[in-house]
Scaffold this active site. Sequence first.
Site, PDB file in Angstrom:
ATOM      1  N   CYS A 185       0.676  -1.094   0.072  1.00  0.00           N
ATOM      2  CA  CYS A 185       0.085  -0.049  -0.010  1.00  0.00           C
ATOM      3  C   CYS A 185       0.771   1.220   0.028  1.00  0.00           C
ATOM      4  CB  CYS A 185      -1.018   0.086   1.356  1.00  0.00           C
ATOM      5  SG  CYS A 185      -1.938   1.335   1.350  1.00  0.00           S
ATOM      6  N   CYS A 232      -0.412   3.975   2.147  1.00  0.00           N
ATOM      7  CA  CYS A 232      -0.166   3.860   3.846  1.00  0.00           C
ATOM      8  C   CYS A 232       1.229   4.132   4.033  1.00  0.00           C
ATOM      9  CB  CYS A 232      -0.621   2.396   3.989  1.00  0.00           C
ATOM     10  SG  CYS A 232      -1.960   1.733   3.413  1.00  0.00           S
ATOM     11  N   ASP A 233       2.199   3.557   3.270  1.00  0.00           N
ATOM     12  CA  ASP A 233       3.517   3.562   3.655  1.00  0.00           C
ATOM     13  C   ASP A 233       4.575   4.222   2.714  1.00  0.00           C
ATOM     14  OD1 ASP A 233       2.768   1.511   5.328  1.00  0.00           O
ATOM     15  OD2 ASP A 233       3.063  -0.151   4.096  1.00  0.00           O
TER      16      ASP A 233
END
Length: 310
Positions: free
Chosen positions: A132, A135-136
């Site tokens: 992701c 997300c990261d």
Amino acid sequence: MENVVIIGSGCAGWTAALYTARASLNPLVVTGATPGGLLTTTSIVENFPGFPEGVDGTELMMKMQAQAERFGTRVQFGATVEAVDLSQRPFVVTIDGEKVETKSIIIATGAGHKHLDVPGEDLLEKKGVTYCATCDGALPMFRNQPLVVVGGGDSACEEATYLTRFGSTVYLVHRRDTLRASKVMAERALANPKLKPVWDSVVTDVLDVKAGKVTGVKLKNLKTGAESVLPCAGVFVAIGHYPNTQLFKGQIALDENGYVVRAKGSQTTVEGVFVAGDCSDHVYRQAITAAGMGCAAAIDAERYLGSLNQ
Ligand code: NAP
């Protein structure tokens, strides 16, 4: 007899539990084998509103669970729903061999990231391998470093384009020489000067398990058979998702990719069965959108249960 059984314990499930609990419906959550869902597989969540410093994915899930339990949610932790029978009223849900009757169901079973299934991938997850970018991608370990994105669809193009904000160079490794992504997404990605496509190639190994972090990938060109090593600090796997919906096949409508079809609001094609989160959403797939869908499913379930009593 239960009022509502919530199947799944990611953002969608816990939010549905919070709302149905506060509506005095005494919900039962069956967490499944991975309590907390996909968010527990990411590192820091920096895009969930209300956490300016970011929050650990597992911690966020535990907070959501605690909040839902505070208002009376009951939880079958680690339990799995083995079968559902939606052909009769009340519905019957089989939880670890035990049959439970319920007036309504909220499906929040989520989706899984497809894995490459190559050496190093699982051992280096959260140590440079991620599923992701949203997300990261902004984590310090990826800043100004070469990054690899695997895949050729909309997700891969979107994630690779996004990652050019952080990485020094973003290599888009695709197994063919034509992108599957929509024209606009593909053109935007390929026009980005920081993005370099690597055609006809697959990742055969993620390096370096001994170092305990990602230092590169081994590549194989499928046309020439040539093997090479591409140094990088991050591997973003974007080869698609699969919705966890096998359980419902043949009982509610699923689309051609297995995602639950929403017939009206959050309701599935069976009245009294509602859905929220990634098992019904292949477009947004964010913690916050899953939570919003969980809220909507809870409100729809509450209204449905109210209509039964009239
Ligand atoms: P996808 O369209 O299924 O694409 C998956 C990509 O991964 C394909 O290019 C595929 O290669 C490749 N792939 C699959 N298995 C692989 C493997 N084992 N090794 C290497 N490569 C592999 O998945 P997606 O990109 O996640 O998109 C899913 C859906 O969400 C689509 O309908 C998409 O339009 C939608 N979506 C929309 C947006 C948006 O509108 N903003 C953003 C993201 C996704 P091949 O091409 O060779 O099959």
